[in-house]
Design a protein around this motif. Structure first.
Motif, mmCIF file in Angstrom:
data_model
loop_
_atom_site.group_PDB
_atom_site.id
_atom_site.type_symbol
_atom_site.label_atom_id
_atom_site.label_comp_id
_atom_site.label_asym_id
_atom_site.label_seq_id
_atom_site.Cartn_x
_atom_site.Cartn_y
_atom_site.Cartn_z
ATOM 1 N N ILE A 165 0.903 -0.841 -0.096
ATOM 2 C CA ILE A 165 0.068 -0.297 -0.181
ATOM 3 C C ILE A 165 0.686 1.452 -0.446
ATOM 4 O O ILE A 165 0.153 2.277 -0.128
ATOM 5 C CB ILE A 165 -1.299 -0.091 1.342
ATOM 6 C CG1 ILE A 165 -2.275 0.651 0.863
ATOM 7 C CG2 ILE A 165 -0.191 0.163 2.712
ATOM 8 C CD1 ILE A 165 -3.408 0.868 1.451
ATOM 9 N N SER A 166 2.115 1.377 0.259
ATOM 10 C CA SER A 166 3.111 2.512 0.622
ATOM 11 C C SER A 166 3.179 2.986 -0.652
ATOM 12 O O SER A 166 2.798 4.631 -0.118
ATOM 13 C CB SER A 166 4.336 1.761 0.815
ATOM 14 O OG SER A 166 4.329 1.300 1.961
ATOM 15 N N LEU A 169 -0.216 4.953 -2.172
ATOM 16 C CA LEU A 169 -1.033 5.723 -0.845
ATOM 17 C C LEU A 169 0.209 6.858 -0.853
ATOM 18 O O LEU A 169 -0.227 8.247 -0.279
ATOM 19 C CB LEU A 169 -1.266 5.178 0.868
ATOM 20 C CG LEU A 169 -2.100 5.444 1.913
ATOM 21 C CD1 LEU A 169 -2.862 5.701 2.000
ATOM 22 C CD2 LEU A 169 -1.012 4.886 3.307
ATOM 23 N N TRP A 170 1.381 7.296 -0.967
ATOM 24 C CA TRP A 170 2.119 7.761 -1.662
ATOM 25 C C TRP A 170 1.824 8.937 -2.560
ATOM 26 O O TRP A 170 1.903 9.655 -2.156
ATOM 27 C CB TRP A 170 3.438 7.777 -0.744
ATOM 28 C CG TRP A 170 4.560 8.745 -1.651
ATOM 29 C CD1 TRP A 170 5.219 9.416 -2.666
ATOM 30 C CD2 TRP A 170 4.679 10.145 -0.599
ATOM 31 N NE1 TRP A 170 5.687 10.898 -3.122
ATOM 32 C CE2 TRP A 170 5.894 10.648 -1.366
ATOM 33 C CE3 TRP A 170 4.168 10.716 0.988
ATOM 34 C CZ2 TRP A 170 6.417 11.550 -0.625
ATOM 35 C CZ3 TRP A 170 5.109 11.852 1.529
ATOM 36 C CH2 TRP A 170 5.534 12.180 0.921
ATOM 37 N N ILE A 172 -1.353 9.350 -3.795
ATOM 38 C CA ILE A 172 -2.576 9.938 -3.418
ATOM 39 C C ILE A 172 -2.324 10.964 -2.656
ATOM 40 O O ILE A 172 -2.894 12.204 -2.546
ATOM 41 C CB ILE A 172 -3.877 8.591 -2.522
ATOM 42 C CG1 ILE A 172 -4.158 7.669 -4.190
ATOM 43 C CG2 ILE A 172 -4.858 9.811 -2.357
ATOM 44 C CD1 ILE A 172 -4.999 6.501 -3.574
ATOM 45 N N LEU A 173 -1.210 10.778 -1.789
ATOM 46 C CA LEU A 173 -1.193 11.773 -0.469
ATOM 47 C C LEU A 173 -0.478 12.888 -0.898
ATOM 48 O O LEU A 173 -0.644 14.050 -0.667
ATOM 49 C CB LEU A 173 -0.369 10.692 0.471
ATOM 50 C CG LEU A 173 -0.133 11.759 1.322
ATOM 51 C CD1 LEU A 173 -1.098 12.588 2.540
ATOM 52 C CD2 LEU A 173 0.612 11.303 2.617
ATOM 53 N N TRP A 228 1.428 4.940 11.006
ATOM 54 C CA TRP A 228 1.458 4.929 9.496
ATOM 55 C C TRP A 228 2.073 5.598 8.636
ATOM 56 O O TRP A 228 2.541 5.665 7.458
ATOM 57 C CB TRP A 228 0.119 6.081 8.675
ATOM 58 C CG TRP A 228 -0.131 7.216 9.497
ATOM 59 C CD1 TRP A 228 -0.885 7.913 10.224
ATOM 60 C CD2 TRP A 228 0.381 7.739 8.707
ATOM 61 N NE1 TRP A 228 -0.434 9.462 10.662
ATOM 62 C CE2 TRP A 228 0.702 9.775 9.609
ATOM 63 C CE3 TRP A 228 1.259 8.153 7.225
ATOM 64 C CZ2 TRP A 228 0.602 10.501 9.256
ATOM 65 C CZ3 TRP A 228 1.490 9.678 7.258
ATOM 66 C CH2 TRP A 228 1.134 11.128 8.034
#
Ligand SMILES: C[S@@+](CC[C@H](N)C(=O)[O-])C[C@H]1O[C@@H](n2cnc3c(N)ncnc32)[C@H](O)[C@@H]1O
Length: 240
Positions: A165-166, A169-170, A172-173, A228
């Motif tokens: 997921i890293s 997620l990075w 998107i963030l 997280w």
């Protein structure tokens, strides 16, 4: 990727020029980033210092990383190195008292071409710096050379864990929040778009560890951050 970000990505030598543009807004933008100083403090606490050492804060920027360990130095000295004049100007103002006392020195240098004698430095702290280097291997080789035997190196950087997921997620963030928010705050999107891209391309924690070991460091530890944050940030402690 915009043309400017792509030029920046392919020629990291011009990264500091982009930092010059955002220097006056850097402390405010990072203060909005939840846990920024706490993470640095955690990494700073990995430096085992008696107080009389010579410590280099490499890629010190405006000195937030210096704040993470400066109280540990009593009779020793900290040399804050960066090659962005704008970032160093903010650090100079912040540490005016310590500079007067001789505890902190500000030094404009390229981290890839450091002006320190071999075996002359007790400890190096490098926060959010290695990822910006054009050649990670060469940089680590140079750091090994200037450290005294048993000298310590602590690296703190965005190094994405290998959890599946890293990366998404990075992404998107980064593109969904960091770039738009920081562009509004700092007035420049280039360096933040570069940040997102450079993190996606940077080494994973085990790769940083292997690189340090390959270049001769011993006792290399990977230190996770809380909750997280362990997906994105890691600290590394190593001894020459
Ligand atoms: C993200 S900032 C980190 C600043 C500080 N360490 C902190 O934790 O807030 C990265 C810094 O690395 C500096 N930098 C990038 N490439 C460099 C190089 N080749 N030599 C010296 N400094 C460099 C930039 O100018 C910038 O100030």
């Amino acid at each position: 990727m915009s043309t400017t970000t792509s030029i920046l990505f392919n020629n990291k030598k011009i990264v500091p020029k982009e930092f010059n543009k955002i220097a006056s807004k850097y402390d405010f933008a990072t203060a909005m980033s939840h846990g920024y100083q706490d993470d640095l403090n955690k990494s700073g606490s990995l430096l085992q210092l008696k107080g009389d050492e010579l410590v280099v804060d490499l890629c010190c920027g405006t000195g937030k990383s210096t704040v993470a360990f400066k109280d540990k130095i009593t009779t020793g000295k900290i040399i804050c190195v960066d090659n962005s004049e704008g970032m160093l100007a903010v650090a100079s103002e912040k540490f005016a008292d310590e500079i007067k006392q001789g505890k902190i020195e500000i030094s404009l240098q390229d981290a890839m071409n450091l002006n320190f004698a071999p075996n002359s430095v007790d400890a190096i702290f490098m926060a959010y710096g290695l990822r910006n280097m054009p050649d990670y291997e060469k940089c680590i080789e140079n750091l090994f050379s200037i450290l005294k035997p048993n000298g310590q190196l602590v690296i703190h950087d965005y190094s994405l864990s290998n959890h599946p997921i890293s990366k998404p997620l990075w992404f998107i963030l980064g593109y969904g929040f960091i770039v738009p928010f920081c562009t509004v705050v700092s007035g420049s999107s280039t360096i933040y778009t570069y940040l997102i891209k450079s993190v996606l391309k940077f080494l994973q924690p085990n790769e940083v560890k292997s690189l340090l070991e390959k270049k001769g460091f011993k006792n290399v530890e990977i230190v996770n951050h809380a909750n997280w944050r362990r997906l994105f940030f890691h600290s590394f402690r190593a001894v020459k």
